[in-house]
Write a protein that holds these residues in place. Structure first.
Motif, mmCIF file in Angstrom:
data_model
loop_
_atom_site.group_PDB
_atom_site.id
_atom_site.type_symbol
_atom_site.label_atom_id
_atom_site.label_comp_id
_atom_site.label_asym_id
_atom_site.label_seq_id
_atom_site.Cartn_x
_atom_site.Cartn_y
_atom_site.Cartn_z
ATOM 1 N N ALA A 178 0.817 -1.116 -0.131
ATOM 2 C CA ALA A 178 0.027 0.028 0.141
ATOM 3 C C ALA A 178 0.966 1.395 0.045
ATOM 4 C CB ALA A 178 -0.878 -0.110 1.123
ATOM 5 N N VAL A 179 0.369 2.397 0.676
ATOM 6 C CA VAL A 179 1.320 3.618 0.583
ATOM 7 C C VAL A 179 2.289 3.264 1.636
ATOM 8 C CG1 VAL A 179 1.543 5.991 0.883
ATOM 9 C CG2 VAL A 179 -0.752 4.988 0.176
ATOM 10 N N ILE A 180 3.616 3.731 1.202
ATOM 11 C CA ILE A 180 4.900 3.320 2.172
ATOM 12 C C ILE A 180 5.714 4.690 2.062
ATOM 13 C CG2 ILE A 180 7.003 2.170 2.189
ATOM 14 C CD1 ILE A 180 4.598 0.225 2.062
ATOM 15 N N ASP A 181 6.221 4.819 3.283
ATOM 16 C CA ASP A 181 6.795 6.201 3.574
ATOM 17 C C ASP A 181 8.615 6.036 2.899
ATOM 18 O OD1 ASP A 181 7.688 8.440 4.861
ATOM 19 O OD2 ASP A 181 8.018 7.842 6.850
ATOM 20 N N THR A 182 8.085 6.800 1.907
ATOM 21 C CA THR A 182 9.516 6.914 0.868
ATOM 22 C C THR A 182 9.196 8.146 0.432
ATOM 23 O OG1 THR A 182 8.330 6.050 -0.950
ATOM 24 C CG2 THR A 182 9.353 4.515 0.363
ATOM 25 N N GLU A 183 10.504 8.644 -0.331
ATOM 26 C CA GLU A 183 10.491 9.752 -1.092
ATOM 27 C C GLU A 183 9.379 9.920 -1.964
ATOM 28 O OE1 GLU A 183 14.605 10.435 -2.596
ATOM 29 O OE2 GLU A 183 15.489 9.755 -0.794
ATOM 30 N N MET A 184 8.961 9.036 -2.503
ATOM 31 C CA MET A 184 7.934 9.021 -3.659
ATOM 32 C C MET A 184 6.816 9.536 -2.920
ATOM 33 S SD MET A 184 6.739 5.968 -6.200
ATOM 34 C CE MET A 184 8.052 5.692 -6.777
ATOM 35 N N GLN A 228 -1.666 17.413 6.347
ATOM 36 C CA GLN A 228 -3.168 17.046 6.484
ATOM 37 C C GLN A 228 -3.574 15.987 5.551
ATOM 38 O OE1 GLN A 228 -6.004 20.134 6.119
ATOM 39 N NE2 GLN A 228 -7.689 19.057 6.521
ATOM 40 N N TYR A 229 -2.960 16.298 4.327
ATOM 41 C CA TYR A 229 -3.062 15.232 3.180
ATOM 42 C C TYR A 229 -2.371 13.696 3.597
ATOM 43 C CZ TYR A 229 -2.145 12.756 -1.297
ATOM 44 O OH TYR A 229 -1.988 11.718 -2.392
ATOM 45 N N ALA A 230 -0.968 14.008 4.173
ATOM 46 C CA ALA A 230 -0.447 12.790 4.441
ATOM 47 C C ALA A 230 -1.016 12.054 5.534
ATOM 48 C CB ALA A 230 1.021 13.185 5.029
ATOM 49 N N ALA A 231 -1.849 12.920 6.541
ATOM 50 C CA ALA A 231 -2.392 12.295 7.875
ATOM 51 C C ALA A 231 -3.872 11.420 6.861
ATOM 52 C CB ALA A 231 -2.980 13.110 8.552
ATOM 53 N N GLY A 232 -4.313 12.130 5.976
ATOM 54 C CA GLY A 232 -5.567 11.409 5.549
ATOM 55 C C GLY A 232 -5.094 10.151 4.839
ATOM 56 N N VAL A 233 -4.328 10.053 3.861
ATOM 57 C CA VAL A 233 -3.811 8.869 3.273
ATOM 58 C C VAL A 233 -3.414 7.940 4.452
ATOM 59 C CG1 VAL A 233 -1.874 7.934 1.994
ATOM 60 C CG2 VAL A 233 -2.650 10.202 1.338
ATOM 61 N N ALA A 234 -2.651 8.122 5.481
ATOM 62 C CA ALA A 234 -2.527 7.052 6.578
ATOM 63 C C ALA A 234 -3.701 6.774 7.130
ATOM 64 C CB ALA A 234 -1.765 7.971 7.609
ATOM 65 N N SER A 235 -4.934 7.545 7.404
ATOM 66 C CA SER A 235 -5.975 7.207 7.915
ATOM 67 C C SER A 235 -6.706 5.930 7.004
ATOM 68 C CB SER A 235 -6.929 8.231 8.351
ATOM 69 O OG SER A 235 -7.227 8.929 7.013
ATOM 70 N N HIS A 254 -5.787 3.414 5.529
ATOM 71 C CA HIS A 254 -5.230 2.235 5.992
ATOM 72 C C HIS A 254 -5.948 1.791 7.380
ATOM 73 C CE1 HIS A 254 -2.104 3.991 3.597
ATOM 74 N NE2 HIS A 254 -1.628 2.737 3.058
ATOM 75 N N PRO A 255 -6.489 0.653 7.384
ATOM 76 C CA PRO A 255 -7.019 0.247 8.565
ATOM 77 C C PRO A 255 -6.146 0.308 9.858
ATOM 78 C CG PRO A 255 -7.942 -1.186 6.748
ATOM 79 C CD PRO A 255 -7.012 -0.166 6.301
ATOM 80 N N MET A 256 -4.992 -0.219 9.732
ATOM 81 C CA MET A 256 -3.846 0.275 10.630
ATOM 82 C C MET A 256 -3.838 1.512 11.246
ATOM 83 S SD MET A 256 -1.345 -3.289 10.043
ATOM 84 C CE MET A 256 -0.456 -2.993 11.644
ATOM 85 N N GLY A 257 -4.036 2.545 10.498
ATOM 86 C CA GLY A 257 -3.934 3.958 10.668
ATOM 87 C C GLY A 257 -2.572 4.665 10.456
ATOM 88 N N ARG A 258 -1.817 3.698 9.714
ATOM 89 C CA ARG A 258 -0.536 4.315 9.254
ATOM 90 C C ARG A 258 -0.075 4.039 7.901
ATOM 91 N NH1 ARG A 258 3.395 0.770 9.525
ATOM 92 N NH2 ARG A 258 3.440 -1.088 10.965
ATOM 93 N N VAL A 259 1.019 4.747 7.217
ATOM 94 C CA VAL A 259 1.532 3.953 6.204
ATOM 95 C C VAL A 259 2.492 3.106 6.438
ATOM 96 C CG1 VAL A 259 1.036 6.139 4.986
ATOM 97 C CG2 VAL A 259 3.502 5.977 6.019
ATOM 98 N N GLY A 260 2.962 2.291 5.660
ATOM 99 C CA GLY A 260 3.950 1.414 5.905
ATOM 100 C C GLY A 260 5.563 2.030 5.854
ATOM 101 N N GLN A 261 6.324 1.315 6.219
ATOM 102 C CA GLN A 261 7.705 1.587 6.287
ATOM 103 C C GLN A 261 8.288 0.564 5.219
ATOM 104 O OE1 GLN A 261 9.103 4.106 8.141
ATOM 105 N NE2 GLN A 261 6.820 4.534 8.542
ATOM 106 N N PRO A 262 9.296 1.179 4.744
ATOM 107 C CA PRO A 262 10.168 0.327 3.734
ATOM 108 C C PRO A 262 10.790 -1.039 4.140
ATOM 109 C CG PRO A 262 10.842 2.772 3.640
ATOM 110 C CD PRO A 262 9.930 2.649 4.718
#
Length: 254
Positions: free
Chosen positions: A189-195, A205-212, A214-222
């Motif tokens: 899914a969405v991963i916390d990268t430079e992309m 605010q946009y980043a927090a919206g994307v994180a939300s 995800h059912p786990m409430g955060r973006v993934g890590q590389p």
């Protein structure tokens, strides 16, 4: 407890940053020799430096995966340096179009995304698979996406490219299923990268919206994607081929 690997040489394309860098570091931490490839020379050499500084063995080879001759040269250089190719992570890719509905996408966007995300994976597979067949086995993981598994409104070209990666993965897997060469894909899914950071441009605010989303409430890590890639390459996945493994914080379960 570390994973168990039967081979000793891994190749990572798109290894200059993000998921590719973390996966290269993870392979090296397991004692494998790693070939890092990217069009970003400084970033790729930076990944190699991190591996060597940690006591590992790695080389950087620049390659544009859209160019068949460069991919062929990459594989030849890998064999010249280390004598074999046991694992390949075909990770090089480019990001989505910027919020266009399907009719608004441009031919230039289509060509750029398909050339890297699809042709690049195809080029790599067609040179990697004969090597692995000749040496008696190997494992390949391609980077797809959850956008390759479900609808992706306003990013239809990117979604089409990742659906195609899964198609390539499954087709190659069946072709080589009885030849000791496994081919799988990882679908983040969405991963916390430079992309991702380029996509939100500092808009928290946009980043927090994307994180939300995800059912786990955060973006993934590389590193979480790297762990999935290493599992698919390891002996623990010896009976797994043609699989598109989601690592998505529950996104596709909704």
């Amino acid at each position: 407890m570390g994973m168990v690997f039967s081979g000793e040489v891994a190749l990572v394309t798109g290894g200059a940053a993000g998921i590719g860098r973390e996966t290269a570091l993870a392979f090296a931490a397991e004692g494998l020799k790693v070939v890092v490839s990217d069009v970003d020379v400084a970033g790729g050499e930076g990944t190699v430096a991190l591996i060597r500084n940690a006591g590992g063995t790695a080389s950087f080879i620049r390659c544009d995966v859209t160019r068949d001759a460069e991919v062929k040269a990459l594989m030849e250089a890998t064999l010249a340096a280390y004598g074999r190719l046991d694992y390949a992570f075909n990770n090089a890719g480019i990001e989505i179009e910027q919020g266009d509905r399907l009719p608004d996408g441009t031919e230039a966007e289509f060509d750029a995304i398909m050339n890297v995300n699809v042709k690049g994976v195809w080029n790599c597979l067609r040179h990697q698979l004969p090597i692995m067949l000749a040496q008696g086995g190997g494992a390949v993981v391609n980077t797809a996406s959850i956008a390759g598994l479900c609808a992706a409104p306003k990013m239809s070209i990117y979604a089409a490219s990742k659906h195609a990666v899964i198609g390539l993965t499954k087709s190659a897997a069946i072709e080589y299923a009885r030849k000791k060469v496994r081919v799988n894909a990882v679908c983040p899914a969405v991963i916390d990268t430079e992309m991702f950071r380029r996509a939100h441009g500092g808009d928290e605010q946009y980043a927090a919206g994307v994180a939300s989303r995800h059912p786990m409430g955060r973006v993934g890590q590389p590193g979480e994607i790297a762990a999935a890639v290493l599992f698919l390459c390891s002996d623990g996945a010896a009976f797994t081929t043609g699989h598109a493994l989601t690592v998505d914080g529950g996104w596709t379960a909704i």
